[in-house]
Design a protein around this motif. Structure first.
Motif, PDB file in Angstrom:
ATOM      1  N   PHE A   1       0.830  -1.206   0.000  1.00  0.00           N
ATOM      2  CA  PHE A   1       0.000   0.000   0.000  1.00  0.00           C
ATOM      3  C   PHE A   1       0.864   1.255   0.000  1.00  0.00           C
ATOM      4  O   PHE A   1       0.539   2.236  -0.673  1.00  0.00           O
ATOM      5  N   SER A   2       1.960   1.211   0.718  1.00  0.00           N
ATOM      6  CA  SER A   2       2.844   2.373   0.784  1.00  0.00           C
ATOM      7  C   SER A   2       3.541   2.608  -0.557  1.00  0.00           C
ATOM      8  O   SER A   2       3.589   3.741  -1.051  1.00  0.00           O
ATOM      9  N   THR A   3       4.046   1.532  -1.153  1.00  0.00           N
ATOM     10  CA  THR A   3       4.798   1.645  -2.412  1.00  0.00           C
ATOM     11  C   THR A   3       3.896   1.965  -3.591  1.00  0.00           C
ATOM     12  O   THR A   3       4.194   2.857  -4.389  1.00  0.00           O
ATOM     13  N   GLU A   4       2.805   1.239  -3.701  1.00  0.00           N
ATOM     14  CA  GLU A   4       1.944   1.371  -4.880  1.00  0.00           C
ATOM     15  C   GLU A   4       0.979   2.551  -4.810  1.00  0.00           C
ATOM     16  O   GLU A   4       0.645   3.133  -5.832  1.00  0.00           O
ATOM     17  N   PHE A   5       0.501   2.863  -3.615  1.00  0.00           N
ATOM     18  CA  PHE A   5      -0.548   3.884  -3.484  1.00  0.00           C
ATOM     19  C   PHE A   5      -0.130   5.085  -2.640  1.00  0.00           C
ATOM     20  O   PHE A   5      -0.930   5.995  -2.431  1.00  0.00           O
ATOM     21  N   GLU A   6       1.115   5.043  -2.132  1.00  0.00           N
ATOM     22  CA  GLU A   6       1.583   6.080  -1.214  1.00  0.00           C
ATOM     23  C   GLU A   6       0.584   6.290  -0.086  1.00  0.00           C
ATOM     24  O   GLU A   6       0.238   7.413   0.281  1.00  0.00           O
TER      25      GLU A   6
END
Length: 82
Positions: free
Chosen positions: A21-26
């Motif tokens: 979630f952090s990498t793909e959607f910030e």
């Protein structure tokens, strides 16, 4: 379906979900949100993957049974007298 993971497995999965979630959607999500997401996904697609795994296992087993049947057929004695 319910999650049936050890605490170490669940922790590793939660970390992977949070990283995704952090990498793909910030988007930063907490452990609770990640666990809830895992439960949702497990209930949504878990039965499909579980059933597919059963189907694949059954197919592999049937292929082995066919091989055994072929091997037995090769061992049969032929009646050449007739």
């Amino acid at each position: 379906m319910t999650l049936d993971y050890s605490s170490d497995e669940l922790s590793a999965l939660v970390d992977k979900v949070r990283t995704h979630f952090s990498t793909e959607f910030e988007l930063e999500i907490g452990r609770f949100e990640a666990e809830e997401f895992l439960e949702f996904i497990t209930g949504l697609v878990g039965p499909h993957f579980y059933n597919r795994g059963l189907y694949d296992a059954q197919s592999a087993l049937m292929a082995k049974i066919d091989d055994i049947n072929d091997a037995i057929y090769q061992l049969e004695q032929r009646d050449d007298a007739g």
